[in-house]
Design a protein around this motif. Structure first.
Motif, mmCIF file in Angstrom:
data_model
loop_
_atom_site.group_PDB
_atom_site.id
_atom_site.type_symbol
_atom_site.label_atom_id
_atom_site.label_comp_id
_atom_site.label_asym_id
_atom_site.label_seq_id
_atom_site.Cartn_x
_atom_site.Cartn_y
_atom_site.Cartn_z
ATOM 1 N N LEU A 58 0.820 -1.212 0.000
ATOM 2 C CA LEU A 58 0.000 0.000 0.000
ATOM 3 C C LEU A 58 0.854 1.262 0.000
ATOM 4 O O LEU A 58 0.468 2.285 -0.595
ATOM 5 C CB LEU A 58 -0.950 -0.015 1.203
ATOM 6 N N ILE A 61 1.740 1.768 -3.519
ATOM 7 C CA ILE A 61 0.592 2.255 -4.280
ATOM 8 C C ILE A 61 0.446 3.760 -4.091
ATOM 9 O O ILE A 61 0.233 4.508 -5.051
ATOM 10 C CB ILE A 61 -0.693 1.521 -3.844
ATOM 11 N N ARG A 62 0.574 4.229 -2.842
ATOM 12 C CA ARG A 62 0.449 5.670 -2.580
ATOM 13 C C ARG A 62 1.545 6.467 -3.277
ATOM 14 O O ARG A 62 1.329 7.619 -3.673
ATOM 15 C CB ARG A 62 0.487 5.929 -1.068
ATOM 16 N N GLY A 68 -2.631 0.624 -7.831
ATOM 17 C CA GLY A 68 -3.604 -0.037 -6.972
ATOM 18 C C GLY A 68 -4.766 -0.619 -7.748
ATOM 19 O O GLY A 68 -5.399 -1.587 -7.307
ATOM 20 N N CYS A 69 -5.056 -0.058 -8.928
ATOM 21 C CA CYS A 69 -6.157 -0.549 -9.753
ATOM 22 C C CYS A 69 -5.672 -1.491 -10.855
ATOM 23 O O CYS A 69 -6.475 -1.902 -11.713
ATOM 24 C CB CYS A 69 -6.914 0.626 -10.362
ATOM 25 N N THR A 96 -8.230 -6.220 -8.447
ATOM 26 C CA THR A 96 -7.242 -5.148 -8.393
ATOM 27 C C THR A 96 -6.208 -5.490 -7.327
ATOM 28 O O THR A 96 -6.485 -6.300 -6.414
ATOM 29 C CB THR A 96 -7.883 -3.796 -8.047
ATOM 30 N N GLN A 98 -5.268 -3.575 -5.020
ATOM 31 C CA GLN A 98 -5.847 -3.064 -3.776
ATOM 32 C C GLN A 98 -6.781 -4.106 -3.151
ATOM 33 O O GLN A 98 -6.768 -4.329 -1.946
ATOM 34 C CB GLN A 98 -6.630 -1.776 -4.052
ATOM 35 N N GLU A 99 -7.574 -4.773 -3.971
ATOM 36 C CA GLU A 99 -8.474 -5.809 -3.478
ATOM 37 C C GLU A 99 -7.702 -6.999 -2.943
ATOM 38 O O GLU A 99 -8.094 -7.606 -1.925
ATOM 39 C CB GLU A 99 -9.423 -6.249 -4.583
ATOM 40 N N CYS A 101 -4.908 -6.889 -1.448
ATOM 41 C CA CYS A 101 -4.439 -6.505 -0.111
ATOM 42 C C CYS A 101 -5.521 -6.771 0.926
ATOM 43 O O CYS A 101 -5.255 -7.342 1.998
ATOM 44 C CB CYS A 101 -4.051 -5.023 -0.098
ATOM 45 N N GLY A 102 -6.745 -6.368 0.612
ATOM 46 C CA GLY A 102 -7.842 -6.585 1.547
ATOM 47 C C GLY A 102 -8.127 -8.048 1.765
ATOM 48 O O GLY A 102 -8.337 -8.494 2.907
ATOM 49 N N ASP A 175 -2.809 4.369 7.041
ATOM 50 C CA ASP A 175 -2.879 2.911 7.045
ATOM 51 C C ASP A 175 -4.191 2.389 7.623
ATOM 52 O O ASP A 175 -4.305 1.215 7.963
ATOM 53 C CB ASP A 175 -1.704 2.326 7.836
ATOM 54 N N GLN A 177 -6.740 1.671 6.118
ATOM 55 C CA GLN A 177 -7.238 0.604 5.245
ATOM 56 C C GLN A 177 -6.748 -0.763 5.725
ATOM 57 O O GLN A 177 -7.456 -1.771 5.581
ATOM 58 C CB GLN A 177 -6.766 0.852 3.807
#
Length: 263
Positions: A58, A61-62, A68-69, A96, A98-99, A101-102, A175, A177
């Protein structure tokens, strides 16, 4: 604070019931508490080290280093002999980054964790841990099937390092997220065992043969508690899980934390 002596006794009782246990507790908001037993003893980290992997991804990504997409096809994530949430998706389904990571933190999925680890590399994760003061923690192997055997014990951490990591997350709005994914995790049978289901508990478990770990940030109103419980050589990890839940619940209640749902 109601009774710090009682809290220390509860922790000592848990650690003394079976060899190979470490505990670190710290309040980050509310009555001051900082209690630990064998917190500097290195123990197998198991999946608890998925948290710094996601933090590093992350961060990139930032910074625009990773998109992230960006899309990742299910087939790119490979196969495992173990149950995985990914098997409910079509082989051509796209996630993605980002997904991923989740999913890694919410389900502790090994395939997504391995993909993210390969994206940033172990040295970057270890550098991150060191920069956050987690000097005893070390990620040396990944989460492929063959690494979930005794090889996986090469990844180590300490209860003290895990509280340092939780303290960092608590003080890092960017952070949030990470904590959100942990709060929505599916593995709530250890620290969260006795707690109301609506309580905010951002936890990450770690499991290997004889290992039942759980690190958690519990937040409710004016009381925020960082908890790290690491174990090794446990005769029955299911029993250990219940004892972790009983210990943390007793401590939370002793601190005056809420113990009823929707209260």
């Amino acid at each position: 604070m109601r009774n710090i002596a009682h809290i220390r006794a509860v922790v000592s009782d848990f650690v003394g019931r079976e060899a190979g246990r470490s505990v670190a507790l710290r309040t980050l908001r509310g009555p001051e508490l900082d209690v630990s037993v064998d917190a500097e003893v290195p123990r197998p980290a198991a999946s608890t080290l998925k948290v710094p992997i996601v933090i590093e991804v992350l961060r990139r990504i930032r910074k625009g280093i990773i998109g992230g997409c960006d899309r990742v096809r299910r087939e790119e994530l490979g196969k495992t002999v173990f149950p995985t949430l990914l098997n409910v998706f079509r082989w051509d389904h796209e996630f993605t980054v980002q997904e991923l990571c989740g999913i890694t933190l919410a389900t502790s999925d090994n395939l997504t964790a391995q993909y993210l680890l390969e994206t940033v590399g172990p040295p970057a994760v270890n550098d991150l841990l060191s920069s956050l003061g987690c000097h005893a923690s070390r990620l040396q192997v990944g989460f492929r099937d063959f690494e979930l055997s005794p090889i996986g014990r090469a990844n180590i951490t300490t209860a003290a390092d895990q509280v340092r990591l939780l303290s960092y997350l608590h003080g890092s709005p960017e952070d949030e997220q990470v904590l959100l994914a942990m709060e929505n995790g599916l593995r709530k049978s250890r620290t969260a065992l006795r707690f109301p289901e609506d309580l905010r508990i951002a936890n990450k478990t770690g499991s290997l043969n004889g290992v039942a770990n759980d690190v958690a940030l519990i937040r409710d109103g004016g009381l925020h508690l960082a908890v790290s419980v690491l174990t090794d050589g446990q005769k029955d990890t299911a029993t250990t899980a219940i004892e972790i839940g009983d210990m943390v619940f007793t401590i939370w209640r002793e601190l005056g934390g809420r113990v009823d749902e929707f209260g």
